[in-house]
Design a protein around this motif. Structure first.
Motif, PDB file in Angstrom:
ATOM      1  N   ARG A 203       0.849  -1.200   0.000  1.00  0.00           N
ATOM      2  CA  ARG A 203       0.000   0.000   0.000  1.00  0.00           C
ATOM      3  C   ARG A 203       0.878   1.241   0.000  1.00  0.00           C
ATOM      4  N   ILE A 204       0.443   2.255  -0.709  1.00  0.00           N
ATOM      5  CA  ILE A 204       1.089   3.566  -0.689  1.00  0.00           C
ATOM      6  C   ILE A 204       0.033   4.579  -0.289  1.00  0.00           C
ATOM      7  N   ARG A 205       0.299   5.294   0.799  1.00  0.00           N
ATOM      8  CA  ARG A 205      -0.647   6.288   1.291  1.00  0.00           C
ATOM      9  C   ARG A 205       0.040   7.647   1.382  1.00  0.00           C
ATOM     10  N   CYS A 206      -0.674   8.671   0.945  1.00  0.00           N
ATOM     11  CA  CYS A 206      -0.097  10.010   0.846  1.00  0.00           C
ATOM     12  C   CYS A 206      -0.840  10.984   1.752  1.00  0.00           C
ATOM     13  N   SER A 207      -0.124  11.993   2.211  1.00  0.00           N
ATOM     14  CA  SER A 207      -0.703  13.090   2.971  1.00  0.00           C
ATOM     15  C   SER A 207       0.153  14.325   2.730  1.00  0.00           C
ATOM     16  N   LYS A 208      -0.246  15.438   3.324  1.00  0.00           N
ATOM     17  CA  LYS A 208       0.566  16.642   3.203  1.00  0.00           C
ATOM     18  C   LYS A 208       1.933  16.457   3.851  1.00  0.00           C
ATOM     19  N   ARG A 209       2.009  15.606   4.856  1.00  0.00           N
ATOM     20  CA  ARG A 209       3.257  15.416   5.589  1.00  0.00           C
ATOM     21  C   ARG A 209       4.230  14.492   4.868  1.00  0.00           C
ATOM     22  N   GLU A 210       3.718  13.361   4.336  1.00  0.00           N
ATOM     23  CA  GLU A 210       4.634  12.387   3.762  1.00  0.00           C
ATOM     24  C   GLU A 210       3.896  11.344   2.934  1.00  0.00           C
ATOM     25  N   VAL A 211       4.682  10.570   2.215  1.00  0.00           N
ATOM     26  CA  VAL A 211       4.212   9.366   1.540  1.00  0.00           C
ATOM     27  C   VAL A 211       4.711   8.182   2.343  1.00  0.00           C
ATOM     28  N   VAL A 212       3.820   7.223   2.616  1.00  0.00           N
ATOM     29  CA  VAL A 212       4.189   6.042   3.400  1.00  0.00           C
ATOM     30  C   VAL A 212       3.915   4.788   2.589  1.00  0.00           C
ATOM     31  N   LEU A 213       4.919   3.954   2.459  1.00  0.00           N
ATOM     32  CA  LEU A 213       4.812   2.671   1.757  1.00  0.00           C
ATOM     33  C   LEU A 213       4.864   1.555   2.778  1.00  0.00           C
ATOM     34  N   THR A 214       3.928   0.599   2.663  1.00  0.00           N
ATOM     35  CA  THR A 214       3.953  -0.591   3.509  1.00  0.00           C
ATOM     36  C   THR A 214       3.735  -1.826   2.650  1.00  0.00           C
ATOM     37  N   ARG A 215       4.446  -2.888   2.989  1.00  0.00           N
ATOM     38  CA  ARG A 215       4.209  -4.195   2.359  1.00  0.00           C
ATOM     39  C   ARG A 215       4.737  -5.246   3.317  1.00  0.00           C
ATOM     40  N   GLY A 216       3.838  -6.051   3.858  1.00  0.00           N
ATOM     41  CA  GLY A 216       4.255  -7.003   4.864  1.00  0.00           C
ATOM     42  C   GLY A 216       4.873  -6.269   6.048  1.00  0.00           C
ATOM     43  N   ALA A 217       6.091  -6.665   6.405  1.00  0.00           N
ATOM     44  CA  ALA A 217       6.803  -6.015   7.510  1.00  0.00           C
ATOM     45  C   ALA A 217       7.537  -4.749   7.074  1.00  0.00           C
ATOM     46  N   ARG A 219       8.123  -0.963   5.934  1.00  0.00           N
ATOM     47  CA  ARG A 219       7.478   0.338   6.079  1.00  0.00           C
ATOM     48  C   ARG A 219       8.516   1.433   5.860  1.00  0.00           C
ATOM     49  N   LEU A 220       8.225   2.302   4.885  1.00  0.00           N
ATOM     50  CA  LEU A 220       9.126   3.406   4.561  1.00  0.00           C
ATOM     51  C   LEU A 220       8.312   4.669   4.360  1.00  0.00           C
ATOM     52  N   GLY A 221       8.908   5.810   4.710  1.00  0.00           N
ATOM     53  CA  GLY A 221       8.236   7.087   4.514  1.00  0.00           C
ATOM     54  C   GLY A 221       9.176   8.135   3.962  1.00  0.00           C
ATOM     55  N   THR A 222       8.611   9.294   3.670  1.00  0.00           N
ATOM     56  CA  THR A 222       9.390  10.359   3.035  1.00  0.00           C
ATOM     57  C   THR A 222       9.591  11.560   3.949  1.00  0.00           C
ATOM     58  N   GLN A 223       9.482  11.369   5.260  1.00  0.00           N
ATOM     59  CA  GLN A 223       9.666  12.513   6.156  1.00  0.00           C
ATOM     60  C   GLN A 223      11.046  13.148   5.983  1.00  0.00           C
ATOM     61  N   GLU A 224      12.026  12.336   5.604  1.00  0.00           N
ATOM     62  CA  GLU A 224      13.378  12.856   5.377  1.00  0.00           C
ATOM     63  C   GLU A 224      13.676  13.008   3.884  1.00  0.00           C
ATOM     64  N   GLY A 225      12.634  13.053   3.072  1.00  0.00           N
ATOM     65  CA  GLY A 225      12.820  13.179   1.632  1.00  0.00           C
ATOM     66  C   GLY A 225      12.442  11.893   0.916  1.00  0.00           C
ATOM     67  N   GLY A 226      12.541  11.921  -0.405  1.00  0.00           N
ATOM     68  CA  GLY A 226      12.110  10.782  -1.200  1.00  0.00           C
ATOM     69  C   GLY A 226      13.178   9.756  -1.502  1.00  0.00           C
ATOM     70  N   ARG A 227      14.397   9.956  -1.001  1.00  0.00           N
ATOM     71  CA  ARG A 227      15.513   9.085  -1.372  1.00  0.00           C
ATOM     72  C   ARG A 227      15.284   7.634  -0.966  1.00  0.00           C
ATOM     73  N   LYS A 228      14.742   7.396   0.233  1.00  0.00           N
ATOM     74  CA  LYS A 228      14.553   6.020   0.689  1.00  0.00           C
ATOM     75  C   LYS A 228      13.581   5.257  -0.206  1.00  0.00           C
ATOM     76  N   LEU A 229      12.532   5.923  -0.619  1.00  0.00           N
ATOM     77  CA  LEU A 229      11.569   5.248  -1.492  1.00  0.00           C
ATOM     78  C   LEU A 229      12.132   5.065  -2.893  1.00  0.00           C
ATOM     79  N   TYR A 230      12.926   6.018  -3.359  1.00  0.00           N
ATOM     80  CA  TYR A 230      13.606   5.816  -4.641  1.00  0.00           C
ATOM     81  C   TYR A 230      14.504   4.588  -4.565  1.00  0.00           C
ATOM     82  N   ASP A 231      15.296   4.493  -3.509  1.00  0.00           N
ATOM     83  CA  ASP A 231      16.202   3.353  -3.362  1.00  0.00           C
ATOM     84  C   ASP A 231      15.424   2.046  -3.236  1.00  0.00           C
ATOM     85  N   TYR A 232      14.281   2.095  -2.556  1.00  0.00           N
ATOM     86  CA  TYR A 232      13.469   0.893  -2.392  1.00  0.00           C
ATOM     87  C   TYR A 232      13.010   0.363  -3.752  1.00  0.00           C
TER      88      TYR A 232
END
Length: 360
Positions: A203-217, A219-232
């Motif tokens: 699942r990918i859920r968005c808000s004004k604060r961040e984008v949060v990705l979850t799948r099984g165990a 969980r990644l978010g963009t509070q520190e920018g989008g780099r972690k999700l790009y790398d994922y």
């Protein structure tokens, strides 16, 4: 080489470094009216789904007496001339488009493509879907499986991430798993891909604060920018899928700002992300993907990017009619994007303005 080999993953890493056609591909692929001609949310089967698509790619205007006047008798992704509207933008998406009203002039075109969708021979419990008059149809377009088979045959490193607002993801993943087990009558060689299919729904859920990705165990978010999700997504292996956040898109008036997020790093020499979706449009007020580009090497915070900058480079607007009629369709789209990506990167290196590549 396995299509699922990730960056630095042995056999795949040597062939994907730089150069057109050699980067590792991460293909973000929509389902409904992109590779699946059906929609579980609305209950549409192939007939209705194909009608709905046709209502989005036919163009006209409202006459003085309020009547609808066609500007062209040929469907097209873009307006055939200035000052016209797609039928759906004025009347809404119409699952009976060719059966009633002005859309009846496209009835033969609809019937032809529906016939092309028919499943050959004995129905398959997962790979085919029932329709009217005891007919069965492909759940997933053959052109998608042909893309997988060809990329594997060419020794390409790639992954596929299904990205959908709908609820068809479980059955789409099951169908791909069956095909990769050699159960598709037209693509028995898919069993040789050794491409893992993860049935875990993300699942990918968005808000004004961040984008949060979850799948099984995971969980990644963009509070520190989008780099972690790009790398994922860049290290994604095999085939899997995520349900994106439809309510956020609707809250943002169906504009790119609320669309499915996509991160692009032109400084990464080994990766090419491509998003394929029938609702990608050049009008950012009416499109489905939210592209974001890392302008500086190693930066965490990408800039919002207009669709026009990445159209047919990292963003592909699906022509469903061609995807049904031409087995090479998705392969041609990917190759066009790869050629245009090289030009896009060359322009950036020269500090020149980005070009819009329409591939026409």
């Amino acid at each position: 080489m396995s299509g699922g080999t990730g960056p630095g993953g042995g056999a795949g890493s040597g062939a994907m470094s730089g150069g057109a056609g050699r980067r590792r591909l991460v293909l973000h692929v929509d389902l409904n009216n992109t590779v699946v001609v059906a929609d579980a949310v609305s209950g549409q089967g192939p007939r209705a789904a194909l009608n709905t698509f046709l209502s989005t790619v036919t163009w006209g205007r409202v006459g003085a007496a309020g009547e609808w006047q066609w500007a062209s008798d040929r469907p097209s992704l873009r307006p055939p001339c200035p000052g016209v509207l797609s039928y759906y933008s004025h009347h809404g998406r119409d699952p009976a488009f060719t059966e009633t009203g002005p859309g009846r002039c496209f009835r033969d075109l609809h019937a032809h493509h529906l016939q092309l969708l028919e499943w050959p021979g004995k129905p398959h419990d997962v790979l085919s879907v029932p329709g009217e008059e005891n007919r069965h149809y492909h759940l997933i377009l053959p052109s998608f499986f042909h893309l997988l088979e060809t990329l594997h045959r060419e020794g390409r490193a790639f992954a596929v991430v299904f990205r959908t607002f709908g609820t068809d993801l479980p059955r789409a993943l099951r169908a791909v798993s069956c095909a990769l087990a050699g159960q598709h009558p037209r693509f028995p060689a898919l069993r040789d891909l050794a491409l893992p299919v993860d049935l875990t729904l993300g699942r990918i859920r968005c808000s004004k604060r961040e984008v949060v990705l979850t799948r099984g165990a995971e969980r990644l978010g963009t509070q520190e920018g989008g780099r972690k999700l790009y790398d994922y997504f860049s290290s994604f292996e095999g085939i899997g899928g995520f349900q994106d956040h439809f309510d956020w898109w609707a809250k943002n008036q169906f504009s790119s700002r609320g669309g499915k997020p996509l991160w692009i790093d032109p400084h990464d020499p080994d990766l090419h992300h491509i998003f394929i979706d029938d609702n990608i449009r050049l009008d950012d007020a009416d499109t489905i993907v939210h592209p974001q580009v890392f302008s500086e090497r190693g930066s965490r915070n990408p800039r919002r990017t207009p669709t026009s900058e990445l159209y047919n480079i990292c963003l592909v607007q699906t022509n469903l009619l061609e995807a049904i009629a031409d087995e090479d369709y998705f392969l041609r789209c990917v190759r066009k994007c790869e050629e245009n990506y090289e030009r896009y990167l060359a322009c950036r290196e020269q500090d020149a303005p980005s070009q819009q590549w329409d591939g026409q």
